[in-house]
Write an enzyme that holds these catalytic residues in place. Structure first.
Site, PDB file in Angstrom:
ATOM      1  CG  ASP A  98      -0.246   0.120   2.544  1.00 43.02           C
ATOM      2  OD1 ASP A  98       0.812  -0.519   2.725  1.00 43.02           O
ATOM      3  OD2 ASP A  98      -0.740   0.865   3.412  1.00 43.02           O
ATOM      4  CD  GLU A 162       4.108   1.114   7.193  1.00 38.16           C
ATOM      5  OE1 GLU A 162       4.755   1.444   8.201  1.00 38.16           O
ATOM      6  OE2 GLU A 162       3.810   1.931   6.303  1.00 38.16           O
TER       7      GLU A 162
HETATM    8  N1  BES Z   1       8.664   3.184   5.483  1.00 38.02           N
HETATM    9  C1  BES Z   1       8.046   4.096   6.384  1.00 38.02           C
HETATM   10  C2  BES Z   1       8.791   4.240   7.686  1.00 38.02           C
HETATM   11  C3  BES Z   1      10.197   4.755   7.588  1.00 38.02           C
HETATM   12  C4  BES Z   1      10.568   5.674   6.640  1.00 38.02           C
HETATM   13  C5  BES Z   1      11.123   4.298   8.470  1.00 38.02           C
HETATM   14  C6  BES Z   1      11.874   6.112   6.559  1.00 38.02           C
HETATM   15  C7  BES Z   1      12.407   4.756   8.441  1.00 38.02           C
HETATM   16  C8  BES Z   1      12.791   5.654   7.453  1.00 38.02           C
HETATM   17  C9  BES Z   1       6.618   3.627   6.645  1.00 38.02           C
HETATM   18  O1  BES Z   1       5.952   3.277   5.470  1.00 38.02           O
HETATM   19  C10 BES Z   1       5.836   4.759   7.243  1.00 38.02           C
HETATM   20  O2  BES Z   1       5.667   5.753   6.591  1.00 38.02           O
HETATM   21  N2  BES Z   1       5.348   4.577   8.460  1.00 38.02           N
HETATM   22  C11 BES Z   1       4.491   5.525   9.062  1.00 38.02           C
HETATM   23  C12 BES Z   1       3.776   4.862  10.193  1.00 38.02           C
HETATM   24  C13 BES Z   1       2.336   4.942  10.224  1.00 38.02           C
HETATM   25  C14 BES Z   1       1.520   5.563   9.210  1.00 38.02           C
HETATM   26  C15 BES Z   1       1.642   4.300  11.343  1.00 38.02           C
HETATM   27  C16 BES Z   1       5.287   6.682   9.591  1.00 38.02           C
HETATM   28  O3  BES Z   1       6.457   6.537   9.988  1.00 38.02           O
HETATM   29  O4  BES Z   1       4.739   7.784   9.617  1.00 38.02           O
HETATM   30 MN    MN Z   2       7.068   2.056   4.295  1.00 39.06          MN
HETATM   31 MN    MN Z   3       5.278   5.191   4.510  1.00 32.60          MN
END
Ligand code: BES
Ligand code: MN
Ligand code: MN
Length: 465
Positions: A98, A162
């Site tokens: 997603d 996610e």
């Molecule tokens: N891939 C990201 C998280 C990430 C990005 C970790 C760059 C380390 C470096 C993930 O898809 C993401 O965006 N997670 C969200 C969490 C959520 C929506 C609960 C975030 O970090 O905002």
């Molecule tokens: Mn991600």
């Molecule tokens: Mn993300």
């Protein structure tokens, strides 16, 4: 004689297979990027499903024994596996298909779902986060299977929620403990410092989300007739939100820092050894000064310190021209990034109590608590981490630098809690890949580098048993 043995006959090196098929690998990724699998917006529900089906087909094509679509009460999870020999160690690969909503659309140079390669970079929503990175695993698996050179068992789970908090994946883990049995979880959904300075994130921040609704008078009012005599909910909301940080950038919620694990002087020194150029950082972002909690460096502020940020604030008139209105309601969305040992439920409650307690009597404040995720720290001395470091050394020619990532992947904490598994964050993105922003990109170089590196992780990890 040897040629008669099919295994030997087809034995081909990983790099040979990869270079012979690299154009197709890229084409296939572009195909996935054309599917607008936005999990947050129900109008894309069918596209999300279509994307899950495409991922399943790719798993079968890569050579998985089985691949299936597992429905949830939200978007489906795609699961596949290749069991070479039950006696060998098993790697559970996790990723997500997603993507974030593409807005604001007018700032994209090419359409978010019309991938375009410019200057060696793939521009599209999801190119880096996380279709490009999860697809490297499918292609690496294909490389290992088709060259008869898969040194372990692989289970692969690609979810579709996610970006909206992985709300149904926790239950899936609970319900499928046996099926998901493995020795380690491998995830490519984080970033590296640069290709010159390869790095591995050894931690992720947690998250807790809240929404605020401030209500004043029972209807919008003329700001001349009533202004100055009735509280304006937007003015009040701004004032309340502004009070959540003090002049040193500390968060003012009582008890907010109680559980924060402070780093030792030695740990702080290590963290700040990572190459980082503040001037370059400011220039790249178009800012004159950085901002943050007093007493901490930029790397500490994003890696090991908690935050509180408005993600949206609205109310009143937003159209063309001006309108002299005193709005009845004002709204805000806030998320807080958490670090060990803060807990999302505790922090959400502290926020709610504090925010309600500072609300003046002239307005009514409603706080609704949203999704959350626990922070994690991954070991840097485990066989899995060492296998990842060796894999990077093999393909980059340099030892990776351990860093602490600022983003969140809520499910990682549950891999440990529910399945008892540690995670390795073998990410190949870059901080300036514009994830969640317009013009998200992923370098073609990084895509291929990932496909080249991942099989070495499997090899070294399997050898460590
Ligand atoms: N891939 C990201 C998280 C990430 C990005 C970790 C760059 C380390 C470096 C993930 O898809 C993401 O965006 N997670 C969200 C969490 C959520 C929506 C609960 C975030 O970090 O905002
Ligand atoms: Mn991600
Ligand atoms: Mn993300």
């Amino acid at each position: 004689m040897l040629l008669l043995c099919p295994k030997i006959k087809h034995m081909q090196s990983w790099s040979e297979y990869q270079s012979e098929n690299k154009d197709r690998f890229l084409d296939e990724l572009l195909g996935l990027l054309r599917i607008p699998s936005v999990s947050a917006d129900s109008k894309y529900k069918d596209d999300v499903k279509r994307c899950a089906e495409a991922v399943k087909e790719h798993l079968l094509k890569a050579g998985c024994d089985t691949a299936e679509i597992c429905p949830t009460s939200g978007h489906p999870i795609v699961y596949g596996e290749k069991i070479t020999n039950p006696a060998l160690p098993t790697i559970l690969v996790y990723g997500h298909y997603d993507v974030q909503p593409p807005d604001p659309l007018n700032l994209w140079v090419s359409g978010p779902f019309e991938p375009e390669i410019r200057d060696g970079k793939i521009y599209a929503r999801g190119s880096c986060d996380d279709k490009g990175q999860m697809f490297m695993h499918i292609k690496a698996l294909e490389v290992m299977i088709k060259t008869n050179n898969l040194p372990c068992n692989v289970k692969i789970m690609i979810e579709g929620e996610e970006e909206v908090g992985s709300n149904n994946l926790g239950k899936f883990l609970e319900d499928n403990k046996e099926k998901l049995k493995a020795n380690v979880v491998l995830v490519s959904d984080t970033s590296m410092i640069s290709m010159e300075h390869p790095s591995i994130e050894s931690g992720l921040r947690g998250l807790t989300a809240v929404e605020i609704e401030v209500t004043g008078p029972n209807r919008d009012l003329h700001s001349g007739v009533y202004g100055g005599a009735v509280a304006n909910p937007l003015n009040m909301l701004c004032k309340l939100v502004a009070s959540l940080h003090d002049e040193n950038g500390h968060i003012t919620i009582p008890g907010f820092y109680n559980d924060v694990l402070e780093l030792t002087a030695a740990e702080r020194k290590d963290l700040n050894m990572a190459p980082f150029d503040l001037d370059e950082y400011k220039q790249e972002l178009g800012i004159k000064e950085v901002w943050g909690e007093k007493g901490y460096t930029t790397l500490e502020r994003t890696g090991v310190r908690p935050t509180l940020d408005l993600n949206g604030i609205w109310g009143g008139y937003q159209g063309e021209g001006s309108k002299t209105v005193l709005p009845s309601k004002a709204f805000a969305k806030i998320t807080m990034r958490l670090v060990p040992n803060q807990r999302p439920a505790v922090i959400g409650e502290l926020f709610q109590k504090h925010f309600e307690s500072i609300a003046p009597g002239c307005v009514t404040v409603k706080v609704t608590r949203g999704h959350g995720g626990e922070p994690v720290v991954t070991p840097t001395d485990s066989p899995a981490y060492l296998a990842a470091a060796r894999a990077i050394k093999t393909t980059f020619g340099k030892d990776p630098i351990p860093t602490r990532g600022g983003g969140s992947i809520p499910i990682v904490a549950l891999f440990e809690k529910t399945l008892g598994l540690k995670t390795v964050l073998l990410g190949f993105g870059l901080d300036n890949d514009n994830i969640h922003s317009p013009n998200e990109k992923y370098d073609v170089f990084n895509f291929y580098k990932g496909i080249e590196t991942i099989p070495y992780f499997h090899k070294y990890f399997a050898e460590s048993f």
